[in-house]
Design a protein around this motif. Structure first.
Motif, PDB file in Angstrom:
ATOM      1  N   ARG A 251      -3.068  11.990 -31.018  1.00 39.10           N
ATOM      2  CA  ARG A 251      -2.566  11.514 -29.728  1.00 39.10           C
ATOM      3  C   ARG A 251      -1.137  11.975 -29.480  1.00 39.10           C
ATOM      4  O   ARG A 251      -0.758  12.269 -28.348  1.00 39.10           O
ATOM      5  N   ASN A 252      -0.334  12.034 -30.546  1.00 38.67           N
ATOM      6  CA  ASN A 252       1.054  12.477 -30.394  1.00 38.67           C
ATOM      7  C   ASN A 252       1.108  13.946 -29.990  1.00 38.67           C
ATOM      8  O   ASN A 252       1.870  14.333 -29.104  1.00 38.67           O
ATOM      9  N   GLY A 278       4.695   7.966 -31.722  1.00 36.30           N
ATOM     10  CA  GLY A 278       5.926   8.741 -31.720  1.00 36.30           C
ATOM     11  C   GLY A 278       6.868   8.392 -30.589  1.00 36.30           C
ATOM     12  O   GLY A 278       8.090   8.541 -30.722  1.00 36.30           O
ATOM     13  N   ILE A 279       6.335   7.904 -29.469  1.00 36.63           N
ATOM     14  CA  ILE A 279       7.173   7.539 -28.326  1.00 36.63           C
ATOM     15  C   ILE A 279       8.117   6.406 -28.691  1.00 36.63           C
ATOM     16  O   ILE A 279       9.294   6.401 -28.304  1.00 36.63           O
ATOM     17  N   GLU A 280       7.610   5.426 -29.432  1.00 37.83           N
ATOM     18  CA  GLU A 280       8.449   4.304 -29.857  1.00 37.83           C
ATOM     19  C   GLU A 280       9.272   4.671 -31.095  1.00 37.83           C
ATOM     20  O   GLU A 280      10.454   4.321 -31.197  1.00 37.83           O
ATOM     21  N   THR A 281       8.661   5.382 -32.022  1.00 37.93           N
ATOM     22  CA  THR A 281       9.363   5.728 -33.268  1.00 37.93           C
ATOM     23  C   THR A 281      10.606   6.552 -33.003  1.00 37.93           C
ATOM     24  O   THR A 281      11.628   6.393 -33.685  1.00 37.93           O
ATOM     25  N   VAL A 282      10.562   7.424 -31.995  1.00 37.74           N
ATOM     26  CA  VAL A 282      11.734   8.267 -31.732  1.00 37.74           C
ATOM     27  C   VAL A 282      12.932   7.429 -31.275  1.00 37.74           C
ATOM     28  O   VAL A 282      14.086   7.836 -31.472  1.00 37.74           O
ATOM     29  N   LYS A 283      12.683   6.261 -30.694  1.00 34.13           N
ATOM     30  CA  LYS A 283      13.790   5.353 -30.363  1.00 34.13           C
ATOM     31  C   LYS A 283      14.500   4.884 -31.636  1.00 34.13           C
ATOM     32  O   LYS A 283      15.730   4.864 -31.714  1.00 34.13           O
TER      33      LYS A 283
END
Length: 329
Positions: A251-252, A278-283
């Protein structure tokens, strides 16, 4: 032995299916009542793994406490939901808890094992992490898969290794739980970058460079979490990175592809319509880079594209025209 799994998404369901051969019963916890009913009535999870007929000893519940009455518990929900989901659970007896979630908690900057330890108030010797290159669909189809199970108590890890290993689901063990969790978190961010590169049709050279330099970024977290550098080059690090950055079931990666093809972040999220870790982890990675003064150019560009609306082609130019330097610095 009875297995309880917190979650009923594609990964949780695939784990239930592959491990049901080794356990008397497997029970999944679903937030969605319709998902639970579908599993119980039809032995299928049409929402997440519609092509898989689940084994008859698998059931589902919306009662979270029932999961924690099982002998062994696996947590397989999105990282950012772990604390809120399990913090009210009071364990009445000692249990071994396995995290199959990947990411870093925004704000606290903690890994899944730390969040589980705090939320359930249990000894860290009873917490384990299961990670590695493993698309849920392929696991459920019983295609060959190898993962790492990590925990500080290696004797308990050996017992779990015997319980979880199947003919197509090979388990290696490690004492480096932090290293295993670092790989599982950072690889999703690098996979977004690789997907974007492919969406822009930048070629195989670019993708290989992003994977290699992304692996180097992964190593930057080793001293912060007191992990073993060797783990980064194993199944949970390099292995999972290669899979997620190149496989179209990721999905990433698919999210990155859509961004590279010109979709907006919002449009890409809507099209994927599932959690994109990855959208949240990159924060969280952004917060860690600022706190520890880490140079993470690929992760930084992913952050800027998602949250600062940086044009993806401009991001490529910025990466390619950074100050020249030694390869390992």
């Amino acid at each position: 032995m009875k297995l309880g799994i917190v979650g009923a998404g594609s990964w949780a369901t695939a784990l239930a299916h592959i491990l049901s051969k080794n356990f008397q019963s497997v029970i999944l916890w679903a937030r969605d009542k319709d998902v639970a009913e579908n599993i119980n009535q039809n032995h299928k999870n049409d929402k997440y793994l519609p092509d898989i007929l689940l084994n008859s000893n698998i059931s589902a519940t919306i009662d979270l406490e029932e999961i924690f009455r099982q002998d062994i518990i696996i947590i397989a929900i999105p990282m950012q939901h772990i604390r809120e989901t399990i913090s009210n659970i009071k364990l009445k007896e000692e249990k071994m808890i396995i995290s199959a979630s990947k990411g870093i908690e925004i704000g606290s900057l903690k890994l899944p094992s730390d969040v589980i330890k705090e939320s359930l108030d249990i000894p860290e010797e009873n917490i384990f992490a299961l990670s590695g290159p493993s698309f849920a669909k392929e696991v459920a189809k019983e295609l060959p898969t190898a993962l790492t199970l990590a925990g500080k108590d290696i004797q308990k890890a050996e017992k779990l290794q015997q319980l979880l290993n199947t003919k197509t689901f090979r388990i290696y063990i490690s004492e480096d739980i932090k290293g295993v969790e670092i790989g599982g978190a950072v690889k999703n961010v690098i996979a977004i970058a690789c997907g974007a590169s492919d969406g822009l049709k930048l070629g195989n050279n670019a993708r290989a460079s992003l994977i290699t330099r992304g692996l180097y970024e992964m190593t930057k977290f080793v001293p912060i979490f007191n992990a073993n550098p060797q783990t980064i080059y194993g199944l949970s690090g390099l292995g999972d990175l290669v899979l997620t950055a190149t496989g179209d079931l990721s999905r990433n990666r698919r999210f990155g592809l859509l961004i590279g093809e010109g979709y907006s972040v919002e449009e890409a999220i809507k099209k994927i319509n599932q959690t994109i870790e990855g959208i949240e982890t990159v924060k969280a990675i952004k917060q860690l880079s600022e706190k520890y003064n880490l140079e993470l150019p690929i992760s930084e560009m992913v952050y800027k594209v998602i949250y600062e609306k940086l044009n993806i082609k401009k991001a490529v130019d910025l990466l390619m025209n950074r100050e020249l330097k030694k390869e390992f610095l």
